[in-house]
Structure formats: C-alpha cells, structure tokens
Design an enzyme around this catalytic site. Structure first.
Site, PDB file in Angstrom:
ATOM      1  N   GLY A  33       8.879   2.876  -5.591  1.00 19.54           N
ATOM      2  CA  GLY A  33       7.974   1.997  -4.705  1.00 19.54           C
ATOM      3  C   GLY A  33       8.533   1.624  -3.438  1.00 19.54           C
ATOM      4  O   GLY A  33       9.565   2.392  -2.726  1.00 19.54           O
ATOM      5  N   ASN A  34       8.129   0.742  -2.889  1.00 23.67           N
ATOM      6  CA  ASN A  34       8.434   0.166  -1.270  1.00 23.67           C
ATOM      7  C   ASN A  34       8.548  -1.238  -1.204  1.00 23.67           C
ATOM      8  O   ASN A  34       7.930  -1.968  -2.175  1.00 23.67           O
ATOM      9  CB  ASN A  34       7.487   1.091  -0.233  1.00 23.67           C
ATOM     10  CG  ASN A  34       6.124   0.442  -0.250  1.00 23.67           C
ATOM     11  OD1 ASN A  34       6.031  -0.623  -0.174  1.00 23.67           O
ATOM     12  ND2 ASN A  34       5.501   1.349  -0.777  1.00 23.67           N
TER      13      ASN A  34
END
Ligand code: CTP
Ligand code: CA
Length: 231
Positions: A33-34
């Site tokens: 993810g980020n």
C-alpha cells in the site's frame, strides 16, 4: 471559508473524484500500500458538493466519513478503482484522479496466509497496474475523434521530487489530462497532513502556484480552474 462562500458554479455538473490509496493483496491478510490519507480527495468532494456538483467519490481505503450528498464507491485495489472510475466517467463532466494508485501489484495473490518457515520467503513478483488517468485521456481522445463528448475536464495529481516542474510537464503530456496538480514531496510534506502547497500545470496555459494552506483552499482553486474550462 471555502464552503460557506461557495457559488453554485458547479450546479448540475457531474464529477468523479478518486481518493485514498490502493492496496494490492499479497495474501488474505497482507497488502502493498501507500501513505495516502484521502484528505485531499475528500476536500475536493466536499468543496464540489458545496458548489452544486453531483459527486461520485471512488474511495480507496479511506478512514473518513462519507461527505453528505456524495455517492461513495469503496474500492481496495487499482483494478477495482479503474473499473469504478471508468464506469462513472462515461456520464461525467469532470474526472479528478486524486487517489494514489499503486503502480504495481503482486502477479498472484496467495489464497491462504503465507506462513513463516525457517527459510527466507519466496520473492513477491510484481506486474504493472493499468494507468487509469492515461486510459481516461486515451478514451477521451478516441471519443473526440468520433465527435462524442467525454469527461470535458481531466485532472491528475502528482507528487514529485527533483525537477518537480519538468517531471510534471512530461507527466501532463503523457497522461493527456488538462490540469496536473503537482506537490513537492519530502519530509512532512503532503501525506496525512491537513495542509498542502502545489503548482497546477495547465495543458494550454501558464502554471498556477497555490501557496501552502488547507486542502480545502487547494480544492477551491482546482474547482475554479475546472469551472473556467467547462462550457
Ligand atoms: N494514476 C493512475 N493510474 C496509475 C497511476 C497513477 O490513474 N496506475 C494517476 C494518479 O491518480 C495521479 C496521476 O496518475 O492523478 C499521476 O500519478 P503518478 O503516480 O504521479 O504518475 P505515474 O504515471 O505513476 O508516474 P511515477 O513513475 O512518477 O509514479
Ligand atoms: Ca505512480
């Protein structure tokens, strides 16, 4: 106050806004993810609603309450985000891609949780995700050739380091969008914070500097620039 002072200049306009950050599953419990919080996309949605727009908000992994009056579509991965945005874009006047879309996803997703063993784990092989904004630009180019209207204004967001403006210019051209909101990223800038500063690159005009301030203010300026392009 951006919301209270709002004009109804987006009344009846259909806008699609993507927000948050995609998650690409590794196994049933893990993902790549980020750090995107979704705050900027949600500020864009609230501001557009206050100015009279019909808002579809495609939210990827955002822990924020639904803005009142928006149609919210929750997604997780880049492929899901693509499908939701493209489904809504056909009816839209404006599409704003504020989401941080993962550039890559694991080639395959383990169906059961990957267990720890005494050995090092297997590598995770990655494959490219679709470039949603570039696809929107391409679909629009094709539609226009056939004389059909499609997403009159396309807006992208980019976080850049190094030569921020040169990178942004190249990206604007590559994606075929009208406006590209470029943030300079670094320590303590942009991610998860309520304020933001940016330069808006315009396909056929001079850049517009947005000074550091609340994400609502940045959203207001983006909608001013969008409204000016809507006929
Ligand atoms: N974007 C998208 N689909 C992707 C990646 C990005 O639609 N697979 C959109 C983002 O939502 C954003 C814009 O494209 O509006 C720019 O994203 P960015 O990550 O800066 O661009 P990339 O083309 O992925 O280039 P980079 O190598 O700098 O990450
Ligand atoms: Ca990227």
């Amino acid at each position: 106050d951006v919301l209270r002072g709002a004009k109804g200049d987006l009344a009846g306009r259909r806008v699609v806004i993507s927000a948050g950050g995609t998650r690409e599953a590794i196994d049933p419990v893990r993902f790549i993810g980020n750090r995107s919080s979704g705050l900027q996309g949600y500020a864009l949605a609230r501001t557009a609603l206050a100015r009279g727009a019909e808002v579809t908000l495609v939210a990827a992994n955002v822990g924020l309450p639904d803005p009142a009056g928006a149609r919210v579509v929750r997604v997780e991965s880049a492929v899901q985000l693509r499908d939701a945005v493209l489904a809504a874009a056909g009816e839209a006047d404006v599409v704003v891609m504020a989401a941080a879309v993962a550039d890559f996803r694991p080639v395959s997703r383990a169906t059961t949780k990957i267990k720890k063993t005494s050995d090092d784990p297997d590598p995770i092989y990655l494959t490219k995700n679709p470039d949603i904004l570039a696809e929107l630009g391409e679909v629009r180019r094709e539609r226009r050739q056939d004389g059909k209207p499609y997403a009159e204004v396309l807006v992208g967001f980019a976080a850049e380091t190094d030569d921020v403006l040169a990178n942004g210019r190249a990206k604007l051209a590559r994606k075929g969008c009208d406006l590209l909101v470029v943030n300079q990223v670094g320590e303590n800038l942009a991610f998860g914070r309520p304020d933001n500063a940016a330069t808006v690159l315009i396909a056929d005009g001079d850049p517009v500097e947005i000074p550091r301030g609340p994400k609502e203010d940045l959203a207001g300026i983006v909608w001013d620039l969008v409204a000016a392009r809507l006929v």
